[in-house]
Design an enzyme around this catalytic site. Structure first.
Site, mmCIF file in Angstrom:
data_model
loop_
_atom_site.group_PDB
_atom_site.id
_atom_site.type_symbol
_atom_site.label_atom_id
_atom_site.label_comp_id
_atom_site.label_asym_id
_atom_site.label_seq_id
_atom_site.Cartn_x
_atom_site.Cartn_y
_atom_site.Cartn_z
ATOM 1 N N ASP A 92 16.661 156.208 39.408
ATOM 2 C CA ASP A 92 15.976 155.523 39.734
ATOM 3 C C ASP A 92 15.598 153.743 40.346
ATOM 4 O OD1 ASP A 92 16.838 154.017 38.217
ATOM 5 O OD2 ASP A 92 15.481 153.641 35.924
ATOM 6 N N GLU A 93 16.781 154.256 41.358
ATOM 7 C CA GLU A 93 16.760 152.487 42.199
ATOM 8 C C GLU A 93 16.378 153.438 43.687
ATOM 9 O OE1 GLU A 93 20.588 150.066 39.908
ATOM 10 O OE2 GLU A 93 20.644 150.976 42.242
#
Length: 412
Positions: free
Chosen positions: A314-315
């Site tokens: 989720d980066e």
């Protein structure tokens, strides 16, 4: 307000296209094509329609690009027929391609594409006309065609770029200059010239030995397909298959190139989606995947970002060239605002937060790895700015002046 502007733009493009065609009929009053020219109308018109209906897909995943070979056949029509007939066939072919049952485009986009096609090729045809092409009936080519293709191609490319830039600017609420700066592509211009350069060859073959034309088309088609396959493989190697954004490999290469050249005044940013694990655990991984895809689409709409990458999980990572602290902070705010707005997934509303760290080159790091370590540390420092009681609130922090040692990532 924006919908009204889009409607006005579509109407203007369509009416201008119709006006150009009508004026050409009234002013030139061309005789109906016969013989070789009539056969060229049918053959090149059908090939133009097929090229419009079946563009070659260059990329996989959700970031899909298409390569359309129709300009080659459009120029073959322009070199073979009087202006009104060529433009009429191009307009009708584009309309049929836009209205085919397998394509469900909004009527505004379809209408704009038809008007755009007429105006773009009309601009190229106007230059050809200035060189006296076509100068004779029955598809006879003038010697000046070689000289005419260069300025005609520039007119074609410039008109197409201007219309697309205007449409995107109106749709996204951006400045036309900003959109055009990002849309300029030398590779697109070269590809266009390669296509329109085929048109005289096809017309000559049609005049002199029509049996050779299929062999030329098969050779060109095979070359385009092979090139497309190579581009797809490269795209897959450098892009995330879920979101279509750049992957960590492409991000690292671009950062390394910027830092190696010592280019000053750029920013690297790293963003983490807060509470994304909760979304996966409570709503399922399919919802999490849809959220990432929608987030990627939102990020692409933000002007001024040179590289957007999914760094993993989720980066997300970003590179902003020619950026100082003020500009980086402003764009960071736009990024966080975009990804923290509610998501409509499966009929429900999903909200997440975001924490973003900013590192400037060379202030916070003089190579790619140290710069990303500083951005990572700043991101975790941003997570602690207001605690965890407001997960949807924006949290943005700059890298500290003290460097973070290798392997010494800050902890949340």
């Amino acid at each position: 307000m924006r919908a009204t502007q889009i409607d006005a733009l579509v109407a203007a493009v369509v009416l201008t296209g119709v006006g150009v065609f009508a004026a050409s009929v009234v002013l030139t009053r061309p005789a109906p094509p016969t013989g070789v020219a009539l056969g060229g109308l049918v053959v090149f018109g059908v090939l133009f329609l097929l090229a419009e209906c079946f563009p070659i897909r260059l990329f996989n995943g959700r970031d899909v690009g298409e390569f359309c070979s129709s300009p080659a056949f459009a120029y073959a029509l322009l070199l073979t027929l009087p202006f009104p007939y060529a433009i009429g066939v191009i307009g009708v072919g584009t309309l049929l391609a836009e209205c085919r049952p397998t394509v469900r485009r909004p009527w505004r986009k379809a209408a704009f594409n038809v008007g755009q096609s007429v105006l773009v090729f009309a601009a190229g045809a106007a230059v050809l006309k200035a060189f006296g092409i076509p100068a004779a009936p029955d598809g006879v080519l003038a010697d000046a065609v070689v000289l005419a293709l260069l300025p005609s191609g520039l007119a074609l490319y410039g008109t197409n770029l201007a219309l697309l830039g205007l449409a995107v600017a109106v749709d996204r609420g951006q400045r036309v200059r900003t959109v055009l700066r990002g849309a300029l592509s030398g590779r697109d211009l070269v590809a266009q010239y390669l296509l329109i350069g085929l048109a005289p060859v096809m017309v000559l073959l049609w005049r002199e030995n029509r049996l050779l034309l299929p062999f030329l088309l098969l050779t060109v088609g095979a070359t385009i397909q092979a090139t497309g396959a190579a581009i797809r493989r490269r795209h897959e190697a450098y892009h995330d298959p879920l979101t279509g954004l750049a992957n960590r490999r492409l991000l690292d290469e671009r950062l390394a190139a910027l830092t190696t050249r010592g280019r000053r005044g750029f920013a690297a940013m790293l963003m983490d989606l807060d509470d994304f694990k909760r979304v996966n655990d409570e709503l399922g991984h399919h919802v999490g995947d849809q959220l990432l895809v929608q987030a990627g689409r939102r990020l692409r709409r933000i002007a001024g970002i040179d590289t957007i990458a999914r760094a993993g999980g989720d980066e997300f990572a970003f590179v902003l060239r020619r950026s100082d602290a003020v500009r980086a902070r402003r764009i960071a705010g736009e990024i966080v605002a975009a990804v923290t707005a509610p998501y409509d997934i499966g009929g429900g509303s999903v909200r997440i937060g975001a924490s973003l760290g900013i590192a400037l080159f060379p202030d916070h790091g003089d190579d790619a790895s140290s710069l990303m370590r500083q951005a990572d540390a700043a991101m975790y420092r941003a997570k602690r700015l207001d605690g965890t009681d407001r997960p949807a609130s924006p949290r943005i922090a700059f890298a500290a002046d003290e460097p973070v040692a290798a392997g010494g990532t800050a902890t949340p």
